[in-house]
Motif scaffolding. Structure first.
Motif, PDB file in Angstrom:
ATOM      1  N   GLY A 246     -13.240 -12.725   7.245  1.00 34.42           N
ATOM      2  CA  GLY A 246     -13.559 -12.560   5.829  1.00 34.42           C
ATOM      3  C   GLY A 246     -12.418 -13.653   5.251  1.00 34.42           C
ATOM      4  O   GLY A 246     -12.456 -15.012   5.663  1.00 34.42           O
TER       5      GLY A 246
ATOM      6  N   ARG B  82     -29.048  -7.494  12.718  1.00 39.29           N
ATOM      7  CA  ARG B  82     -28.653  -5.993  11.867  1.00 39.29           C
ATOM      8  C   ARG B  82     -29.029  -4.904  12.528  1.00 39.29           C
ATOM      9  O   ARG B  82     -28.298  -3.883  12.525  1.00 39.29           O
ATOM     10  CB  ARG B  82     -28.950  -6.362  10.558  1.00 39.29           C
ATOM     11  CG  ARG B  82     -28.435  -5.258   9.574  1.00 39.29           C
ATOM     12  CD  ARG B  82     -29.268  -5.079   8.132  1.00 39.29           C
ATOM     13  NE  ARG B  82     -29.036  -6.525   7.667  1.00 39.29           N
ATOM     14  CZ  ARG B  82     -27.995  -6.705   6.789  1.00 39.29           C
ATOM     15  NH1 ARG B  82     -27.052  -5.919   6.485  1.00 39.29           N
ATOM     16  NH2 ARG B  82     -27.891  -7.982   6.248  1.00 39.29           N
TER      17      ARG B  82
ATOM     18  N   SER C 198     -13.300  -1.555  14.094  1.00 38.08           N
ATOM     19  CA  SER C 198     -12.507  -1.951  12.813  1.00 38.08           C
ATOM     20  C   SER C 198     -11.165  -2.552  13.201  1.00 38.08           C
ATOM     21  O   SER C 198     -10.305  -2.062  12.599  1.00 38.08           O
ATOM     22  CB  SER C 198     -12.380  -1.032  11.854  1.00 38.08           C
ATOM     23  OG  SER C 198     -13.605  -0.602  11.221  1.00 38.08           O
TER      24      SER C 198
ATOM     25  N   ARG D   4      -9.584  -2.398   6.650  1.00 38.18           N
ATOM     26  CA  ARG D   4     -10.624  -2.187   5.647  1.00 38.18           C
ATOM     27  C   ARG D   4     -11.654  -2.929   5.291  1.00 38.18           C
ATOM     28  O   ARG D   4     -12.878  -2.504   5.164  1.00 38.18           O
ATOM     29  CB  ARG D   4      -9.767  -2.012   4.193  1.00 38.18           C
ATOM     30  CG  ARG D   4     -10.516  -1.398   2.988  1.00 38.18           C
ATOM     31  CD  ARG D   4      -9.890  -1.534   1.580  1.00 38.18           C
ATOM     32  NE  ARG D   4      -8.435  -0.679   1.881  1.00 38.18           N
ATOM     33  CZ  ARG D   4      -7.215  -1.207   1.827  1.00 38.18           C
ATOM     34  NH1 ARG D   4      -7.040  -2.597   1.531  1.00 38.18           N
ATOM     35  NH2 ARG D   4      -6.362  -0.601   1.864  1.00 38.18           N
ATOM     36  N   TYR D   5     -11.277  -4.152   5.670  1.00 37.57           N
ATOM     37  CA  TYR D   5     -12.535  -5.139   5.705  1.00 37.57           C
ATOM     38  C   TYR D   5     -13.351  -5.185   6.745  1.00 37.57           C
ATOM     39  O   TYR D   5     -14.621  -5.000   6.721  1.00 37.57           O
ATOM     40  CB  TYR D   5     -11.830  -6.714   5.756  1.00 37.57           C
ATOM     41  CG  TYR D   5     -13.148  -7.881   5.898  1.00 37.57           C
ATOM     42  CD1 TYR D   5     -13.991  -7.944   4.727  1.00 37.57           C
ATOM     43  CD2 TYR D   5     -13.303  -8.435   7.163  1.00 37.57           C
ATOM     44  CE1 TYR D   5     -14.805  -9.108   5.225  1.00 37.57           C
ATOM     45  CE2 TYR D   5     -14.157  -9.396   7.246  1.00 37.57           C
ATOM     46  CZ  TYR D   5     -14.976  -9.668   6.082  1.00 37.57           C
ATOM     47  OH  TYR D   5     -16.040 -10.665   6.377  1.00 37.57           O
TER      48      TYR D   5
ATOM     49  N   GLU E 255     -14.330  -2.324   8.179  1.00 44.76           N
ATOM     50  CA  GLU E 255     -15.111  -1.136   8.045  1.00 44.76           C
ATOM     51  C   GLU E 255     -16.138  -1.390   7.288  1.00 44.76           C
ATOM     52  O   GLU E 255     -17.241  -0.333   7.145  1.00 44.76           O
ATOM     53  CB  GLU E 255     -14.030  -0.133   7.441  1.00 44.76           C
ATOM     54  CG  GLU E 255     -13.135   0.294   8.291  1.00 44.76           C
ATOM     55  CD  GLU E 255     -12.066   1.452   7.608  1.00 44.76           C
ATOM     56  OE1 GLU E 255     -11.871   1.419   6.311  1.00 44.76           O
ATOM     57  OE2 GLU E 255     -11.296   2.378   8.383  1.00 44.76           O
ATOM     58  N   GLN E 256     -16.508  -2.488   6.560  1.00 44.69           N
ATOM     59  CA  GLN E 256     -17.840  -2.927   5.867  1.00 44.69           C
ATOM     60  C   GLN E 256     -18.776  -3.089   6.832  1.00 44.69           C
ATOM     61  O   GLN E 256     -18.732  -3.139   8.286  1.00 44.69           O
ATOM     62  CB  GLN E 256     -17.531  -4.127   5.147  1.00 44.69           C
ATOM     63  CG  GLN E 256     -16.485  -3.831   3.979  1.00 44.69           C
ATOM     64  CD  GLN E 256     -16.307  -5.208   3.279  1.00 44.69           C
ATOM     65  OE1 GLN E 256     -16.586  -5.360   2.101  1.00 44.69           O
ATOM     66  NE2 GLN E 256     -15.917  -6.106   3.839  1.00 44.69           N
ATOM     67  N   ASP E 257     -20.056  -2.882   6.351  1.00 48.93           N
ATOM     68  CA  ASP E 257     -21.246  -3.090   7.570  1.00 48.93           C
ATOM     69  C   ASP E 257     -21.784  -4.458   7.411  1.00 48.93           C
ATOM     70  O   ASP E 257     -22.549  -4.871   8.435  1.00 48.93           O
ATOM     71  CB  ASP E 257     -22.518  -2.263   6.717  1.00 48.93           C
ATOM     72  CG  ASP E 257     -23.107  -2.429   5.438  1.00 48.93           C
ATOM     73  OD1 ASP E 257     -22.349  -3.650   4.856  1.00 48.93           O
ATOM     74  OD2 ASP E 257     -23.672  -1.799   4.892  1.00 48.93           O
ATOM     75  N   GLU E 258     -21.267  -5.805   6.760  1.00 42.86           N
ATOM     76  CA  GLU E 258     -21.099  -6.934   6.968  1.00 42.86           C
ATOM     77  C   GLU E 258     -20.077  -7.708   7.298  1.00 42.86           C
ATOM     78  O   GLU E 258     -19.044  -7.736   6.434  1.00 42.86           O
ATOM     79  CB  GLU E 258     -22.026  -7.516   5.750  1.00 42.86           C
ATOM     80  CG  GLU E 258     -23.673  -7.020   5.988  1.00 42.86           C
ATOM     81  CD  GLU E 258     -24.440  -7.869   5.095  1.00 42.86           C
ATOM     82  OE1 GLU E 258     -24.050  -8.848   4.669  1.00 42.86           O
ATOM     83  OE2 GLU E 258     -25.527  -7.235   4.523  1.00 42.86           O
ATOM     84  N   ILE E 259     -19.785  -8.230   8.331  1.00 44.07           N
ATOM     85  CA  ILE E 259     -18.509  -8.905   8.862  1.00 44.07           C
ATOM     86  C   ILE E 259     -18.931 -10.342   8.813  1.00 44.07           C
ATOM     87  O   ILE E 259     -19.656 -10.829   9.532  1.00 44.07           O
ATOM     88  CB  ILE E 259     -17.759  -8.274  10.058  1.00 44.07           C
ATOM     89  CG1 ILE E 259     -17.877  -6.827   9.929  1.00 44.07           C
ATOM     90  CG2 ILE E 259     -16.571  -8.955  10.257  1.00 44.07           C
ATOM     91  CD1 ILE E 259     -17.119  -6.290   8.643  1.00 44.07           C
TER      92      ILE E 259
ATOM     93  N   LYS F 112     -22.903  -2.468  12.234  1.00 43.87           N
ATOM     94  CA  LYS F 112     -22.622  -3.694  11.628  1.00 43.87           C
ATOM     95  C   LYS F 112     -23.160  -4.953  11.682  1.00 43.87           C
ATOM     96  O   LYS F 112     -23.473  -5.306  12.984  1.00 43.87           O
ATOM     97  CB  LYS F 112     -20.826  -3.892  11.678  1.00 43.87           C
ATOM     98  CG  LYS F 112     -20.008  -2.626  11.217  1.00 43.87           C
ATOM     99  CD  LYS F 112     -18.641  -2.713  11.614  1.00 43.87           C
ATOM    100  CE  LYS F 112     -17.958  -1.445  11.461  1.00 43.87           C
ATOM    101  NZ  LYS F 112     -16.549  -1.739  11.773  1.00 43.87           N
TER     102      LYS F 112
ATOM    103  N   GLU G 172      -5.130  -3.955   5.122  1.00 47.01           N
ATOM    104  CA  GLU G 172      -6.411  -4.732   4.663  1.00 47.01           C
ATOM    105  C   GLU G 172      -7.688  -5.231   5.426  1.00 47.01           C
ATOM    106  O   GLU G 172      -8.642  -5.274   5.160  1.00 47.01           O
ATOM    107  CB  GLU G 172      -5.614  -5.888   3.930  1.00 47.01           C
ATOM    108  CG  GLU G 172      -6.685  -6.742   2.921  1.00 47.01           C
ATOM    109  CD  GLU G 172      -6.162  -8.015   2.606  1.00 47.01           C
ATOM    110  OE1 GLU G 172      -6.726  -8.862   1.605  1.00 47.01           O
ATOM    111  OE2 GLU G 172      -4.797  -8.260   2.636  1.00 47.01           O
TER     112      GLU G 172
END
Length: 408
Positions: A348, A278, A320, A368-369, A371-375, A285, A365
């Motif tokens: 995801g 991390r 992303s 958008r997923y 762009e999160q900090d955990e993939i 991410k 979609e």
């Protein structure tokens, strides 16, 4: 004690650390190797501890690793550890060995121990001799009566942006057993160890061979399953010390509660490994890859490493971009024979490939997923029963900037 339940019989200690187990003390100070940051860390146990360690696979092993390996192999136990940051003491020839031995000698003398009771570690710039005048002064200044886990965690860092610590408790033979740990690592991280150090302590009473075997197995499933940039360094080490002060019956593979202890040690190691991934240099991410359907665990691991190690996958995640073709490509060149028509891939909960061909999905979609900090990337590669997980991070513009000016 504030705790959060993690699994059956095991709890994670809130703000737990390497000194959470009974009898362990640790701290850190600034001795002048680095400009202002803490750069000399120490750890000792009130009762000598059974010790085990694993080391980097790089052919160029730094001097402190050789010294520590000698101590553990000849003594089977450890009572203390000294570690500096800023200078790796790697590729430093005979003088490097002399300096690592002196670090061991000075720490042992300070604590009234035999020299082989002390482990030595270093991390930082390769090819530079240790400033031993500063280290001598630093060891002389250590106050072993003023422990600070936060100072220890800070003093072992290099380009890391955060401290890394964890601890859990569990019941063994009706006794409370605690396992704690601290780690450093941010860049030059690749499966098969990396430019990382991990120190784990426990007050469990455990047989030496069982501890060694557990550490080797767990390392393959945790530290060896992370990557930041594909480089394996010269100073990497994971060291575990078990002082037995919890008072449980001696643990080994035949103990009825061995599995609970193993799972707790695995949780600590995996938590530290993930925190390194991390905190990859320039990372924004954390990426987890889950592979299933392989014929063997080794094949699943190799595929996971191939995906998580792909610079094209890492840059796509940074941007992303749901570019699933890069994931398929990484699976294909992993070296594991698979049936392309049996491969599924998901980002995801979003399926992007089924039976080796693309499926319709919502690009917005997916973006958008990502762009999160955990993939999480899921890959099913067949009808086998083996699976594995790997962890890494995205590859950003900042990674190049950090490493282009590392020495300056």
């Amino acid at each position: 004690m504030n705790v959060t339940t993690k699994s059956q019989g095991m709890t994670e200690i809130k703000n737990g650390s390497i000194i959470s187990p009974h009898g362990f003390h640790a701290g850190g100070l600034h001795c002048g190797i680095r400009k202002t940051k803490l750069d000399l860390a120490w750890l000792y146990t009130e009762k000598e501890a059974v010790a085990a360690a694993v080391y980097t696979t790089n052919s160029f092993k730094a001097a402190p690793l050789n010294v520590t390996k000698e101590s553990i192999e000849s003594n089977q136990t450890l009572s203390a550890l000294i570690c500096n940051s800023g200078v790796a003491n790697a590729c430093t020839g005979k003088q490097g060995e002399v300096d690592a031995l002196e670090m061991r000698h000075l720490t042992a003398a300070k604590l009234g121990l035999a020299e082989k009771d002390v482990a030595v570690a270093s991390t930082g710039l390769i090819g530079t001799l240790l400033p031993m005048d500063k280290i001598r002064s630093g060891i002389d200044e250590i106050d072993f009566n003023k422990p600070s886990a936060a100072s220890f965690e800070s003093a072992i860092l290099t380009t890391d942006t955060v401290r890394k610590g964890v601890a859990v408790t569990l019941e063994i033979d009706g006794k409370t057993v605690t396992i704690g740990g601290a780690a450093k690592g941010s860049g030059m991280i690749n499966p098969n160890m990396a430019t990382m150090l991990s120190f784990i302590t426990t007050d469990a009473h455990i047989e030496k061979g069982a501890l060694t075997n557990a550490l080797k197995s767990i390392t393959n499933q945790s530290y060896n399953m992370i990557t930041v940039d594909g480089d394996t360094s010269t100073n990497d080490m994971v060291c575990v010390m078990a002082n037995g002060l919890a008072g449980n019956d001696q643990l080994d593979e035949n103990h009825p509660e061995w599995h609970q202890f193993y799972e707790a040690l695995f949780f600590v190691s995996q938590s530290l490994a993930k925190s390194i991934a991390r905190d990859g240099e320039g990372a924004t991410k954390l990426i987890e890859v889950q592979v299933e359907g392989a014929h063997t665990e080794e094949e699943a691991q190799q595929i996971a490493k191939s995906i998580i190690g792909s610079n094209l996958v890492k840059t796509a995640i940074h941007g992303s971009d749901a570019n699933w073709g890069r994931i398929i490509t990484a699976i294909g060149y992993s070296g594991i024979e698979i049936d392309p028509n049996a491969v599924d891939v998901a980002l995801g909960d979003i399926d992007v490939v089924k039976q080796g061909v693309p499926v319709d999905f919502d690009e917005i979609e997916a973006k958008r997923y990502l762009e999160q900090d955990e993939i999480v990337i899921y890959a099913s590669v067949g009808k086998g029963t083996a699976s594995s997980k790997g962890w890494g991070c995205d590859l950003s513009y900042d990674y190049v900037q950090i490493n282009a000016s590392y020495r300056t």
